[in-house]
Write an enzyme that holds these catalytic residues in place. Sequence first.
Site, mmCIF file in Angstrom:
data_model
loop_
_atom_site.group_PDB
_atom_site.id
_atom_site.type_symbol
_atom_site.label_atom_id
_atom_site.label_comp_id
_atom_site.label_asym_id
_atom_site.label_seq_id
_atom_site.Cartn_x
_atom_site.Cartn_y
_atom_site.Cartn_z
ATOM 1 C CG HIS A 1 22.466 -4.973 129.882
ATOM 2 N ND1 HIS A 1 22.911 -6.053 130.624
ATOM 3 C CD2 HIS A 1 22.892 -5.183 128.606
ATOM 4 C CE1 HIS A 1 23.588 -6.872 129.848
ATOM 5 N NE2 HIS A 1 23.595 -6.361 128.615
ATOM 6 C CB CYS B 1 6.429 4.088 133.523
ATOM 7 S SG CYS B 1 6.158 2.864 132.220
ATOM 8 C CG HIS C 1 -1.323 15.216 134.591
ATOM 9 N ND1 HIS C 1 -1.735 15.091 133.291
ATOM 10 C CD2 HIS C 1 -1.775 14.105 135.231
ATOM 11 C CE1 HIS C 1 -2.416 13.961 133.144
ATOM 12 N NE2 HIS C 1 -2.447 13.341 134.300
ATOM 13 C CG HIS D 1 23.758 8.688 144.107
ATOM 14 N ND1 HIS D 1 24.921 8.100 143.645
ATOM 15 C CD2 HIS D 1 23.942 8.880 145.440
ATOM 16 C CE1 HIS D 1 25.766 7.933 144.655
ATOM 17 N NE2 HIS D 1 25.191 8.398 145.750
ATOM 18 C CG HIS E 1 10.935 5.180 133.666
ATOM 19 N ND1 HIS E 1 10.751 3.911 134.169
ATOM 20 C CD2 HIS E 1 10.210 5.232 132.520
ATOM 21 C CE1 HIS E 1 9.958 3.222 133.361
ATOM 22 N NE2 HIS E 1 9.621 4.018 132.350
ATOM 23 C CG ASN F 1 10.002 0.030 130.760
ATOM 24 O OD1 ASN F 1 9.749 0.209 131.960
ATOM 25 N ND2 ASN F 1 9.477 0.793 129.824
#
Length: 496
Positions: free
Chosen positions: A420, A224, A303, A387, A391, A424
């Site tokens: 919502h 993702c 990572h 802001h 994810h 995802n």
Amino acid sequence: MPPILPDFSSSVRLKYVKLGYQYLVNHFLTLTLVPFMLAVLVEVLRLGPGELLSLWNSLHIDLIQILCSSFVIIFVATVYFMSKPRTIFLVDYACYKPPVTCRVPFSTFMEHSRLILKDKPKSVEFQMRILERSGLGEETCLPPAIHYIPPTPTMEAARGEAELVIFTAMDSLFKKTGLKPKDIDILIVNCSLFSPTPSLSAMVINKYKLRSNIKSFNLSGMGCSAGLISIDLARDLLQVHPNSNAVVVSTEIITPNYYQGNERAMLLPNCLFRMGGAAILLSNRWSGRRRAKYRLVHVVRTHKGADDKAYRCVFEEEDKEGNVGISLSKDLMAIAGEALKSNITTIGPLVLPASEQLLFLLTLIGRKIFNPKWKPYIPDFKQAFEHFCIHAGGRAVIDELQKNLQLSAEHVEASRMTLHRFGNTSSSSLWYEMGYIEAKGRMNKGDRIWQIAFGSGFKCNSAVWKCNRTIKTPTDGPWADCIDRYPVYIPEVVKL
């Protein structure tokens, strides 16, 4: 007895004391240099014309010195501007909005689950419990092949979903920016779980008949957070290719990855992942800076793949019955927290004001020297960003980051509402969140945005953007027909 000293905490708001401290530290150089320069100016003004002339003559400046000094200044300036990294602009982006026919309300999802898993009632009950607490709404969408009973995850159906999502997003991007396919110099497509031959990037090149010398890349298996990896790759390529346009396409194809087995760890993605995609136009052309929405400031990648638990916490494998699925480990949130901590440690010095860095350093020294039990100081990232785009991987992810970063409900509103409304959508979720902030009319010139994404491997990646201009509320896009209904109240549990 009366107190010896007055109770300052009741008369002085400590919030304003902290604000004064922040202003003092952040503007220390300005507050030091300005009085010094004023004192020098006053002394110069006090000198008479004769004294000023004598001072000038005493410098012994001749033509050769002036020419040499000018040459050095020009040379240094040339080296500086030649070695300075190119500024990368985000001209615009477009998010895919699935058709109403792909909508999957809770009732439909559970009915399909009961029919597909009719011999496995415990798995059905598990999915229902997950869905009740997921934070998803009734308008999320799944691709057409998943609507069949049983689902038909064929190669043809997967390609059909990829073409629908990617081509729709690309068409929207061309319409919004006026970009012509022949103007694309760099193309990067990221899709983690669907990697056909020819590649998805080749599919885009064939559809739009892009130039034969285009530099194309296809990223797969990176989870993702691959969207920000693509942004980082595009940034590096734009540094060495002047006057170029780069298009990044971020998506996840759901069709071939719908799990039909009985393992609970593999059923979880079925409840969370939904259709989505985004196309982003980046450019280093200075002529396009005025119409560009954002400027890329930083990309920080972390990572944790060297650790075995982190490597296997999101793992594609077969279950005991031979069904392929994505297994999510119970340690996922703890591993994500460690990855976030490492990422914050790197990005903090780049973005935090001096006042926050100094407080963090003093607390760290105090814990090391005086008392290890001192509560560690968590930097206030609200001082660095207006802001936050976290994810939308799930409710637990958003809750954990809100708690750890001490964010308000408004700061995580874009992430919760994206989860919502769209579910995802993997690597493209960050762009739906940016779209939400814009649709609410909250994006102003100079605002700083922090995008945070997590992905298999395990990775935590961040991107920092700065808004180039105040962005008007868009009349199109995925939020156009529903933004007036948001934000909505999302209960802890939705009883099904």
